[in-house]
Design an enzyme around this catalytic site. Sequence first.
Site, mmCIF file in Angstrom:
data_model
loop_
_atom_site.group_PDB
_atom_site.id
_atom_site.type_symbol
_atom_site.label_atom_id
_atom_site.label_comp_id
_atom_site.label_asym_id
_atom_site.label_seq_id
_atom_site.Cartn_x
_atom_site.Cartn_y
_atom_site.Cartn_z
ATOM 1 N N HIS A 64 16.797 33.689 14.626
ATOM 2 C CA HIS A 64 15.638 32.809 14.761
ATOM 3 C C HIS A 64 15.143 32.421 13.375
ATOM 4 O O HIS A 64 15.032 33.270 12.486
ATOM 5 C CB HIS A 64 14.554 33.540 15.553
ATOM 6 C CG HIS A 64 13.222 32.876 15.495
ATOM 7 N ND1 HIS A 64 13.042 31.538 15.781
ATOM 8 C CD2 HIS A 64 11.986 33.367 15.187
ATOM 9 C CE1 HIS A 64 11.765 31.240 15.654
ATOM 10 N NE2 HIS A 64 11.101 32.320 15.281
ATOM 11 N N CYS A 69 9.474 32.659 20.859
ATOM 12 C CA CYS A 69 10.633 32.285 20.041
ATOM 13 C C CYS A 69 11.950 32.811 20.597
ATOM 14 O O CYS A 69 13.014 32.330 20.214
ATOM 15 C CB CYS A 69 10.438 32.777 18.616
ATOM 16 S SG CYS A 69 8.939 32.130 17.834
ATOM 17 N N ASN A 88 9.749 26.885 11.250
ATOM 18 C CA ASN A 88 9.937 27.675 12.468
ATOM 19 C C ASN A 88 9.717 26.777 13.685
ATOM 20 O O ASN A 88 8.579 26.392 13.972
ATOM 21 C CB ASN A 88 8.945 28.842 12.453
ATOM 22 C CG ASN A 88 9.045 29.726 13.685
ATOM 23 O OD1 ASN A 88 9.678 29.382 14.684
ATOM 24 N ND2 ASN A 88 8.392 30.874 13.638
#
Length: 331
Positions: free
Chosen positions: A254, A114, A284
């Site tokens: 994030h 990520c 996500n």
Amino acid sequence: MTIGTKIIAIDCEVANNEITNEDLTKILDTSDEWITTRTGIKKRRVLSDNETSVDLGIKVAKKIVQRADFNPLDFDMIIAASSAPEEVFPSVSCRIQGAIGAKNAACFDVKAACAGFIYALNIANALIKSGLYKNILIVATDATTKFTDWTDRSICVLFGDGAGAAIVCADENQDDIVGIDLIADGSCADYITLKTQGKNCPLVNPIQDEVKPFIQMKGKDVYKFVMQTIPPKLEELMHKTNTTIDDIDYFIPHQSNQRMIDALAQRLNIDNSKVISNIEHYGNMSAASILVAIREGIDKGELKLPATVMLSAFGAGMSAGNAIIKLEKNI
């Protein structure tokens, strides 16, 4: 002569299929309330058929060269950040290069989960400031839903598929990179895992245990890592760059979990009005999440330019990256 790094364009692409929490109740023992209260996610975008993260990466690459009116032949480097590409090789970046006709560009992939975009941005910034490269395309693309166990409600509700891209170029008069800090802690490597399986030669080991190619996550450990690691590292980055919270116009973390986003903002004393979050609509999207949040924030008028923006990403590895950048008008 001092060389700066200018961000000339940012764009994004998300999967077409929208899956709501109510949709997931058809295949899982869950509810909209259960998912929303724990994650802040209401829906996510999911690829179908034979679509892959490469397809998303190619789409966003084509979009950004059109947005910036940029000739692909002028790219001298393409860096792709992808957590779990469907092909081990060729690289995602080479697939993108071939699709957009950027035949003068060298290509390689970054695998930092990520945090991949911030890792790629740091590398691109260093390559430009070294004088080795002038025009770099960064593409962050992930289709993690392809590697999700759709019977595991603790994991499958979290993810969505998307891609983001940025064009960064050498500039003698402007530097949009205020500072970047990369972080890794391999002692926490088992917090988030995705295993693949090769096959041994049958003469050596004819019987092998089957590996399930699904994302596994120790959620409580991940949360603890983020909350212990990210705030002090962001404060350290601000100190290094002579930046204060008052200098930060927006905080874009994030998009992992709304609870985590809220906790980070509170720990850093950042007003909620400065926090850009779109996890409710997309889930996500791994390496792509920050770029999608930037582009959508600009398009919706929630992120007003010019702006000084603080970014923070964290994921498997454990790897993390923080950055302070400037976003000018017309990107």
